[in-house]
Scaffold this motif. Structure first.
Motif, short mmCIF file in Angstrom:
data_model
loop_
_atom_site.label_atom_id
_atom_site.label_comp_id
_atom_site.label_asym_id
_atom_site.label_seq_id
_atom_site.Cartn_x
_atom_site.Cartn_y
_atom_site.Cartn_z
N ALA A 1 -40.05 41.21 -55.67
CA ALA A 1 -38.81 40.68 -56.25
C ALA A 1 -38.66 39.19 -55.97
O ALA A 1 -39.32 38.64 -55.10
CB ALA A 1 -37.61 41.43 -55.69
N VAL A 2 -37.75 38.59 -56.74
CA VAL A 2 -37.32 37.22 -56.47
C VAL A 2 -35.79 37.22 -56.51
O VAL A 2 -35.19 37.86 -57.38
CB VAL A 2 -37.92 36.20 -57.48
CG1 VAL A 2 -37.49 36.49 -58.89
CG2 VAL A 2 -37.54 34.78 -57.09
N SER A 3 -35.17 36.56 -55.54
CA SER A 3 -33.72 36.44 -55.48
C SER A 3 -33.35 34.99 -55.77
O SER A 3 -33.86 34.08 -55.13
CB SER A 3 -33.18 36.86 -54.11
OG SER A 3 -33.44 38.22 -53.89
N LEU A 4 -32.47 34.81 -56.76
CA LEU A 4 -32.07 33.48 -57.19
C LEU A 4 -30.57 33.33 -57.05
O LEU A 4 -29.82 34.24 -57.40
CB LEU A 4 -32.49 33.25 -58.65
CG LEU A 4 -33.97 33.41 -58.96
CD1 LEU A 4 -34.22 33.31 -60.45
CD2 LEU A 4 -34.79 32.38 -58.20
N GLU A 5 -30.15 32.18 -56.57
CA GLU A 5 -28.72 31.91 -56.40
C GLU A 5 -28.28 30.84 -57.38
O GLU A 5 -28.94 29.82 -57.55
CB GLU A 5 -28.43 31.43 -54.98
CG GLU A 5 -26.97 31.11 -54.76
CD GLU A 5 -26.67 30.56 -53.38
OE1 GLU A 5 -25.51 30.20 -53.15
OE2 GLU A 5 -27.59 30.47 -52.55
N GLN A 6 -27.16 31.11 -58.03
CA GLN A 6 -26.55 30.13 -58.92
C GLN A 6 -25.04 30.28 -58.81
O GLN A 6 -24.52 31.40 -58.92
CB GLN A 6 -27.01 30.33 -60.36
CG GLN A 6 -26.56 29.23 -61.29
CD GLN A 6 -27.07 29.44 -62.71
OE1 GLN A 6 -26.99 30.54 -63.23
NE2 GLN A 6 -27.56 28.38 -63.32
N ASN A 7 -24.35 29.18 -58.56
CA ASN A 7 -22.89 29.19 -58.42
C ASN A 7 -22.41 30.18 -57.36
O ASN A 7 -21.42 30.87 -57.55
CB ASN A 7 -22.23 29.48 -59.76
CG ASN A 7 -22.58 28.46 -60.82
OD1 ASN A 7 -22.72 27.28 -60.51
ND2 ASN A 7 -22.74 28.91 -62.04
N GLY A 8 -23.14 30.28 -56.26
CA GLY A 8 -22.74 31.14 -55.15
C GLY A 8 -23.06 32.62 -55.33
O GLY A 8 -22.82 33.41 -54.44
N LYS A 9 -23.62 33.00 -56.46
CA LYS A 9 -23.97 34.41 -56.71
C LYS A 9 -25.49 34.57 -56.65
O LYS A 9 -26.22 33.85 -57.32
CB LYS A 9 -23.46 34.85 -58.08
CG LYS A 9 -23.76 36.31 -58.37
CD LYS A 9 -23.21 36.74 -59.72
CE LYS A 9 -23.54 38.21 -59.95
NZ LYS A 9 -23.07 38.67 -61.25
N ILE A 10 -25.93 35.53 -55.84
CA ILE A 10 -27.36 35.82 -55.73
C ILE A 10 -27.69 37.03 -56.58
O ILE A 10 -27.03 38.07 -56.48
CB ILE A 10 -27.77 36.07 -54.26
CG1 ILE A 10 -27.55 34.80 -53.44
CG2 ILE A 10 -29.23 36.52 -54.19
CD1 ILE A 10 -27.86 34.94 -51.98
#
Length: 147
Positions: A128-137
């Motif tokens: 998997a890959v976990s990405l954060e944008q605008n405080g949401k992962i």
């Protein structure tokens, strides 16, 4: 003299470590992913930095590919969407009217998309890959490795 040597050594070490991390993240991210909250979509981070977001169009036998490029910059994943229109893959049973309707909707969606998206890489591994944008992962599950 000793101060200049230490400064040069520190700069070289920083460069090597940051390049190594970037290359490692790049190779760890390459692959095709899906996300449980986005059924019918896949996200491919492919060879030569090619990006494809494939979307299954509802109940029709149609897939729409939104393309672009991707790169890793330090701890960030950057996706630049193509200015080209989406590509359509229609099944043989899709009528001309359905094709026109799907194209119209897809082009509206494409016009609303940001041309550049940046995500902080919160984590990567072989599954998997976990990405954060605008405080949401958001965690995307790997469905195919492209190494």
């Amino acid at each position: 003299m000793k101060k200049n040597y230490l400064t040069a050594l520190l700069a070289a070490t920083t460069f090597i470590l940051s390049t190594g991390c970037r290359e490692n993240n790049h190779s760890m991210i390459a692959g095709r992913y899906e996300h449980a909250e986005l059924p019918g979509q896949t996200f491919e981070f492919g060879a030569e930095n090619r990006y494809v977001n494939a979307v299954q169009a509802g109940l029709t036998d149609c897939t729409i590919d939104y393309t672009g490029t991707w790169t890793v910059n330090k701890d960030s994943l950057i996706v630049n969407m193509s200015a080209e229109p989406p590509r359509y893959h229609f099944g043989k049973d899709v009528t001309k009217e359905q094709q026109a309707y799907v194209r119209k909707l897809a082009e509206k969606m494409n016009n609303k998309r940001s041309s550049r998206m940046a995500f902080r890489i919160a984590g990567t591994d072989s599954t998997a890959v976990s990405l954060e944008q605008n405080g949401k992962i958001m965690t995307y599950t790997r469905i195919k490795s492209l190494k």
